[in-house]
Structure formats: structure tokens, C-alpha cells
Design a protein around this motif. Structure first.
Motif, PDB file in Angstrom:
ATOM      1  N   GLY A 135       0.808  -1.203   0.000  1.00  0.00           N
ATOM      2  CA  GLY A 135       0.000   0.000   0.000  1.00  0.00           C
ATOM      3  C   GLY A 135       0.842   1.254   0.000  1.00  0.00           C
ATOM      4  N   GLY A 136       0.171   2.364  -0.227  1.00  0.00           N
ATOM      5  CA  GLY A 136       0.823   3.664  -0.166  1.00  0.00           C
ATOM      6  C   GLY A 136       1.027   4.308  -1.507  1.00  0.00           C
ATOM      7  N   ASN A 137       1.697   5.473  -1.446  1.00  0.00           N
ATOM      8  CA  ASN A 137       2.025   6.242  -2.645  1.00  0.00           C
ATOM      9  C   ASN A 137       3.474   6.717  -2.529  1.00  0.00           C
ATOM     10  N   PRO A 138       4.387   6.055  -3.241  1.00  0.00           N
ATOM     11  CA  PRO A 138       4.140   4.907  -4.118  1.00  0.00           C
ATOM     12  C   PRO A 138       3.903   3.636  -3.301  1.00  0.00           C
ATOM     13  N   CYS A 139       3.208   2.691  -3.916  1.00  0.00           N
ATOM     14  CA  CYS A 139       2.864   1.434  -3.256  1.00  0.00           C
ATOM     15  C   CYS A 139       4.127   0.633  -2.936  1.00  0.00           C
ATOM     16  N   LYS A 140       4.192   0.103  -1.715  1.00  0.00           N
ATOM     17  CA  LYS A 140       5.321  -0.735  -1.314  1.00  0.00           C
ATOM     18  C   LYS A 140       4.796  -1.867  -0.440  1.00  0.00           C
ATOM     19  N   VAL A 141       5.573  -2.912  -0.310  1.00  0.00           N
ATOM     20  CA  VAL A 141       5.179  -4.064   0.495  1.00  0.00           C
ATOM     21  C   VAL A 141       5.098  -3.658   1.959  1.00  0.00           C
ATOM     22  N   LEU A 142       3.964  -4.003   2.598  1.00  0.00           N
ATOM     23  CA  LEU A 142       3.760  -3.710   4.010  1.00  0.00           C
ATOM     24  C   LEU A 142       3.944  -4.951   4.874  1.00  0.00           C
ATOM     25  N   LYS A 143       3.519  -6.106   4.346  1.00  0.00           N
ATOM     26  CA  LYS A 143       3.722  -7.350   5.082  1.00  0.00           C
ATOM     27  C   LYS A 143       3.552  -8.532   4.143  1.00  0.00           C
TER      28      LYS A 143
END
Length: 147
Positions: A135-143
Motif C-alpha cells: 500500500g501507499g504512494n508509491p505502493c510498497k510491500v507492508l507485510k
């Protein structure tokens, strides 16, 4: 388009993204938009100039945007010339069992791996591996997901 395709479009079908309707657009003559089996899409816009592949058992939430093009040249002289012919495209691949949360944007050249979840409101500009929440901007691995 595969069997058991489910499309929600408009405010009476899904309150998330109900301010828009579902649009599936193969814009260019040779554009290939492939949608697998058991796919559900709500009030989203998919614009395909090149190639977009959506696997099986994919859920795409309200107001998601998926575009395999940047629509305009990055060069301001070309972009404002009235003959903007420097438009880039790159295929998008969304693997099986992916969930894309509402209001996310998936941009050209991205691959989203099997079983992954894209959090609501994310902007995906790079590949996402399988079996993760990103998730996010930019999207990245969270888990990492473990089953």
C-alpha cells in the motif's frame, strides 16, 4: 472475459466509488484486455492501449483506475504541439486471487503477484510480489501473507 464476471456500476450497486461508473476501454485497434474467471469489478475504469491481463478470482474495488499508458509525452514541446505522438505504453499483469482496494491506481508496466492485496488508495508504479499486502504512494510491500 471469463465465466462468472461480476460488474457493479453506479451508486446503487456499490457505495464505494458510486460517484463513477464501470468503464472497460480497449482504446487502440490492437489493444488486448483479458479478464479471467470469477472476476468482480466495481465502479472502476480500465483503459487498455496495449495489453492488460487480469487473472482469475480477482476483486477490483470501487473507483480503481488501471491504465497501461501515460496518455501524453513527457516532453512539453511534443505534449503541447497538437501532435502528441510520443505516448508510452507497457503491459499490466494482475495475477490470480489479487484484491485491489478502492481508489487505487495501477499504472503501466506493473505486475501484481498472485494472492496479493493492494490497500485502498494506493498508487502502484512498480511490480508487487506474490503473497503480500502492499500500500501507499508509491505502493510498497507492508507485510507478507502466510496461509
Amino acid at each position: 472475459m471469463g465465466d462468472n464476471f461480476s460488474a457493479n456500476s453506479g451508486k446503487n450497486f456499490n457505495p464505494i466509488g458510486g460517484d463513477s461508473v464501470l468503464r472497460l476501454i480497449a482504446y487502440k485497434k490492437n489493444a488486448v484486455l483479458t479478464i479471467g474467471q470469477n472476476v468482480g469489478i466495481s465502479n472502476s475504469t480500465i483503459v487498455c492501449w496495449d495489453k492488460i491481463t487480469i487473472g482469475n478470482n480477482v476483486v477490483i474495488g470501487g473507483s480503481v483506475k488501471i491504465w497501461d499508458t501515460n496518455y501524453h509525452s513527457l516532453n512539453p514541446v511534443i505534449r503541447t504541439s497538437g501532435n502528441d505522438n510520443d505516448i508510452k505504453t507497457a503491459p499490466i499483469f494482475i495475477d490470480d486471487n489479487v484484491f485491489i482496494g478502492g481508489n487505487s491506481i495501477i499504472l503501466k508496466g506493473v505486475k501484481i503477484g498472485k494472492n496479493s492485496v493492494i490497500a485502498a488508495g494506493s498508487i502502484v508504479v512498480k511490480d508487487i510480489p506474490e503473497n503480500v499486502v502492499a500500500g501507499g504512494n508509491p505502493c510498497k510491500v507492508l507485510k507478507t501473507l502466510t496461509f
